[in-house]
Design an enzyme around this catalytic site. Structure first.
Site, PDB file in Angstrom:
ATOM      1  CG  ASP A  62      -2.600   1.225  -3.246  1.00 52.09           C
ATOM      2  OD1 ASP A  62      -3.791   1.633  -3.148  1.00 52.09           O
ATOM      3  OD2 ASP A  62      -1.621   2.090  -2.704  1.00 52.09           O
ATOM      4  CG  ASN A 106      -1.981  -1.134   1.037  1.00 56.49           C
ATOM      5  OD1 ASN A 106      -2.540  -1.293   0.180  1.00 56.49           O
ATOM      6  ND2 ASN A 106      -1.948  -1.796   2.345  1.00 56.49           N
ATOM      7  CB  CYS A 107      -0.094   4.954  -0.514  1.00 52.22           C
ATOM      8  SG  CYS A 107       0.549   6.247  -0.710  1.00 52.22           S
ATOM      9  N   PRO A 108       2.796   4.375   0.803  1.00 54.87           N
ATOM     10  CG  PRO A 108       4.909   5.508   1.607  1.00 54.87           C
ATOM     11  CD  PRO A 108       3.615   4.668   1.957  1.00 54.87           C
ATOM     12  CG  MET A 109       5.607   0.408   1.275  1.00 56.78           C
ATOM     13  SD  MET A 109       7.350   1.299   1.766  1.00 56.78           S
ATOM     14  CE  MET A 109       8.287   0.110   0.978  1.00 56.78           C
TER      15      MET A 109
END
Length: 81
Positions: free
Chosen positions: A44, A17-20
């Site tokens: 995502d 999930n954000c920011p990965m």
């Protein structure tokens, strides 16, 4: 868009999930040569806007295409410098 793009490398960030997805995309792009294309596969939905925004504001990369599938989002990013 959906053109036939030949990717040099594929980055699987499914389940991240954000920011990965953006963080790992940046890391992977840094390891590529100029004109190489990175295919990023994510689950995502926010990656559609996140990767597009990152590419728009980052020198040295170009977003070639984004494909929205059934719960999978594929992005094609080319290293330009």
């Amino acid at each position: 868009m959906s053109v036939d793009i030949s990717a040099t490398e594929t980055l699987d960030v499914k389940g991240e999930n954000c920011p990965m997805p953006v963080v790992k995309t940046k890391q992977a792009i840094d390891d590529l040569a100029v004109d190489d294309v990175l295919e990023v596969v994510a689950t995502d939905s926010g990656s559609m806007s996140d990767i597009a925004g990152w590419a728009d504001t980052t020198n040295g990369v170009e977003l070639l295409d984004q494909v929205e599938g059934d719960d999978v989002y594929t992005h094609y990013v080319r290293k330009t410098e």
